[in-house]
Structure formats: structure tokens, C-alpha cells
Design a protein around this motif. Structure first.
Motif, mmCIF file in Angstrom:
data_model
loop_
_atom_site.group_PDB
_atom_site.id
_atom_site.type_symbol
_atom_site.label_atom_id
_atom_site.label_comp_id
_atom_site.label_asym_id
_atom_site.label_seq_id
_atom_site.Cartn_x
_atom_site.Cartn_y
_atom_site.Cartn_z
ATOM 1 N N ALA A 29 0.822 -1.210 0.000
ATOM 2 C CA ALA A 29 0.000 0.000 0.000
ATOM 3 C C ALA A 29 0.857 1.261 0.000
ATOM 4 C CB ALA A 29 -0.931 -0.004 1.213
ATOM 5 N N LEU A 30 2.049 1.168 0.577
ATOM 6 C CA LEU A 30 2.975 2.300 0.619
ATOM 7 C C LEU A 30 3.875 2.362 -0.621
ATOM 8 C CD1 LEU A 30 4.003 1.977 4.365
ATOM 9 C CD2 LEU A 30 2.598 3.806 3.388
ATOM 10 N N THR A 31 3.606 1.484 -1.591
ATOM 11 C CA THR A 31 4.378 1.350 -2.842
ATOM 12 C C THR A 31 5.839 1.010 -2.573
ATOM 13 O OG1 THR A 31 4.895 3.723 -3.160
ATOM 14 C CG2 THR A 31 2.806 2.925 -4.053
ATOM 15 N N ARG A 32 6.102 0.329 -1.475
ATOM 16 C CA ARG A 32 7.447 -0.159 -1.172
ATOM 17 C C ARG A 32 7.492 -1.629 -1.609
ATOM 18 N NH1 ARG A 32 8.682 2.091 4.842
ATOM 19 N NH2 ARG A 32 10.529 0.754 4.550
ATOM 20 N N TYR A 33 7.593 -1.815 -2.919
ATOM 21 C CA TYR A 33 7.341 -3.115 -3.524
ATOM 22 C C TYR A 33 8.395 -4.155 -3.156
ATOM 23 C CZ TYR A 33 4.068 -0.345 -6.250
ATOM 24 O OH TYR A 33 3.060 0.495 -6.630
ATOM 25 N N GLU A 34 9.662 -3.753 -3.088
ATOM 26 C CA GLU A 34 10.695 -4.736 -2.767
ATOM 27 C C GLU A 34 10.485 -5.311 -1.372
ATOM 28 O OE1 GLU A 34 14.641 -3.367 -3.430
ATOM 29 O OE2 GLU A 34 14.273 -2.820 -5.523
ATOM 30 N N GLU A 35 10.170 -4.446 -0.411
ATOM 31 C CA GLU A 35 9.898 -4.937 0.939
ATOM 32 C C GLU A 35 8.677 -5.850 0.955
ATOM 33 O OE1 GLU A 35 10.549 -1.692 0.296
ATOM 34 O OE2 GLU A 35 11.534 -0.714 1.992
ATOM 35 N N ALA A 36 7.658 -5.510 0.157
ATOM 36 C CA ALA A 36 6.460 -6.346 0.096
ATOM 37 C C ALA A 36 6.802 -7.757 -0.363
ATOM 38 C CB ALA A 36 5.426 -5.719 -0.838
ATOM 39 N N VAL A 37 7.636 -7.854 -1.391
ATOM 40 C CA VAL A 37 8.019 -9.173 -1.904
ATOM 41 C C VAL A 37 8.869 -9.924 -0.883
ATOM 42 C CG1 VAL A 37 9.416 -10.334 -3.643
ATOM 43 C CG2 VAL A 37 7.786 -8.580 -4.332
ATOM 44 N N VAL A 38 9.831 -9.247 -0.276
ATOM 45 C CA VAL A 38 10.717 -9.900 0.693
ATOM 46 C C VAL A 38 9.924 -10.502 1.845
ATOM 47 C CG1 VAL A 38 12.453 -9.450 2.478
ATOM 48 C CG2 VAL A 38 12.795 -8.593 0.147
ATOM 49 N N TRP A 39 8.981 -9.740 2.400
ATOM 50 C CA TRP A 39 8.235 -10.236 3.548
ATOM 51 C C TRP A 39 7.203 -11.288 3.160
ATOM 52 C CZ3 TRP A 39 9.841 -9.958 8.303
ATOM 53 C CH2 TRP A 39 10.757 -8.964 8.647
ATOM 54 N N THR A 40 6.667 -11.189 1.953
ATOM 55 C CA THR A 40 5.779 -12.260 1.471
ATOM 56 C C THR A 40 6.533 -13.576 1.401
ATOM 57 O OG1 THR A 40 4.423 -10.711 0.186
ATOM 58 C CG2 THR A 40 4.350 -13.031 -0.460
ATOM 59 N N GLU A 41 7.744 -13.542 0.830
ATOM 60 C CA GLU A 41 8.543 -14.757 0.712
ATOM 61 C C GLU A 41 8.932 -15.300 2.087
ATOM 62 O OE1 GLU A 41 9.037 -16.502 -1.833
ATOM 63 O OE2 GLU A 41 8.916 -15.241 -3.619
ATOM 64 N N ARG A 42 9.299 -14.429 3.007
ATOM 65 C CA ARG A 42 9.665 -14.886 4.354
ATOM 66 C C ARG A 42 8.482 -15.569 5.034
ATOM 67 N NH1 ARG A 42 13.246 -9.946 7.056
ATOM 68 N NH2 ARG A 42 14.964 -10.018 5.542
#
Length: 220
Positions: free
Chosen positions: A51-64
Motif C-alpha cells: 500500500a505504501l508502494t514499497r514493492y521490494e519490501e512487500a516481496v521480501v516479507w511475502t517470501e519470508r
């Protein structure tokens, strides 16, 4: 109980529901600090980063989150959606295949697999996957889903009969946007414009409420 990770995670969910995602991030991170294996907090954290358009962090935490709990409800489907939106179809397919091996009747996964096939232009595969998906959902939902399918194929005229059946049932801003666009493209301009105005109001309300409007029916 200030050291209870579930409490911080629940507070994060509530804060995100008001659209205050920066605050929610801090609350989810607190939950994860207290419990480094709190997979659901990680998935919710990824949603707020999105939602904050911080896409790399979104992917990293989804994978974790999915490494800790591969059966997390909606986890693989959300991961697939995010990779699809980032135009990484191979990564999206990896998550869909993994999720369907674990949960072959999960409707979220099944629908996302239809969307991914459409996304990459494989209409035959998309139709096959749609045929597998529809028996898993109530018949009342079929017109809306078939309307989306034809609309995403770029065939508004084929979508129109299904829209006529579904227009009174879809409640999301994205549904209304699709209905309005279909009518506008098939000669019913006034009705289309009316629905598009309603869609705009609904999407704004959903954004204010913090709802993840880039959900299963968000296609670009």
C-alpha cells in the motif's frame, strides 16, 4: 500484555484498516521482533508495504512468511498476484503451483491461475483453468466471473451479456468499473458513464478505508 506479539499484530491490522499503513508497519514489525516466526504478521506487513508502494519490501516479507508457513491462507495467491503486477509471470506461476499442490480446491489460487494465464496471453489455458474453477464457487457468482474473463480477453461484446446478469450483484469498485467500461464500449454510453461515476466513488471509499484494492479482481 505489551510483550504479546498477537496483540501488536492485531493492532497493525486495525491500523491498516484505517489506511494508516506507515503506523501499521511499525506495529507489525514489533510483533515480528517479539516472534520472529509470526508468518501472518509478515504477510500483513507485506500488504502494508504494498500500500505504501514499497514493492521490494512487500516481496521480501511475502517470501519470508511463506517459507515459515507455506499453508498461510491466501499466501501463495497474494504472492502470485504481486509478482504478476510486477510483470514476473514465472515467479507468479511458481507460487501458484506450490499453493495448488497444498490446496487444490482453494478458490483464490484457482482464480489467480486463470488471471495469470490471461496475463501471458494463453487463452486456451485460461479457459481450461476457468472450467476447473467455476464448479468451486456458487453459481450466482458465475456471470460476474465470466464477465471479467471476457472483459480481460478484450472482448467487451462477449462480456456484455454476462454484465447484464451481474450488474446488480457486484459490490466492489473494480466490478463497477468493469461494468461501466463494458457498457461504454458496447454503445450504452449513458449507462456506462453512470456506472463509472459510481465506480470512482466506490474506489475512493475503499482507498480511504484501507482496503487492498489491488486484490483478486484488480487487473491493471
Amino acid at each position: 500484555a505489551p510483550a504479546a506479539p498477537d496483540g501488536w499484530a492485531a493492532l497493525g491490522v486495525a491500523t491498516a484498516a484505517f489506511g494508516r499503513h506507515a503506523e501499521a508497519v511499525a506495529q507489525f514489525r514489533r510483533a515480528i521482533d517479539l516472534d520472529p516466526r509470526h508468518a501472518s504478521a509478515m504477510m500483513d506487513l507485506a500488504r502494508s508495504y504494498l500500500a505504501l508502494t514499497r514493492y521490494e519490501e512487500a516481496v521480501v516479507w511475502t517470501e519470508r512468511a511463506l517459507r515459515i508457513d507455506p499453508t498461510l491462507p491466501g499466501g501463495h495467491a497474494r504472492a502470485a498476484l504481486r509478482y504478476r503486477l510486477f510483470d514476473l509471470p514465472d515467479e507468479a506461476r511458481r507460487h501458484l503451483d506450490a499453493g495448488l499442490r497444498l490446496m487444490p480446491t482453494d478458490t483464490y489460487l484457482r482464480w489467480e491461475s486463470v488471471l495469470l494465464a490471461l496475463w501471458v496471453g494463453d487463452t486456451a489455458d485460461a479457459r481450461r483453468r476457468l472450467a476447473e474453477y467455476l464448479p468451486l464457487v456458487p453459481p450466482a457468482e458465475h456471470p460476474r466471473l465470466l464477465a471479467w474473463f471476457e472483459f480481460l480477453r478484450g472482448d467487451a461484446r462477449s462480456a456484455r451479456p454476462y454484465v447484464d446478469q451481474a450488474v446488480g450483484t457486484g459490490s466492489s469498485g473494480n466490478d463497477l468499473r468493469m461494468y461501466g467500461t463494458t457498457y461504454a464500449r458496447t454503445g450504452a454510453r449513458a449507462r456506462g458513464d453512470s456506472l463509472l461515476r459510481r465506480a470512482l466513488g466506490r474506489l475512493r471509499a475503499e482507498a480511504r478505508s484501507g482496503r487492498d484494492i489491488r486484490g483478486a479482481a484488480e487487473f491493471g
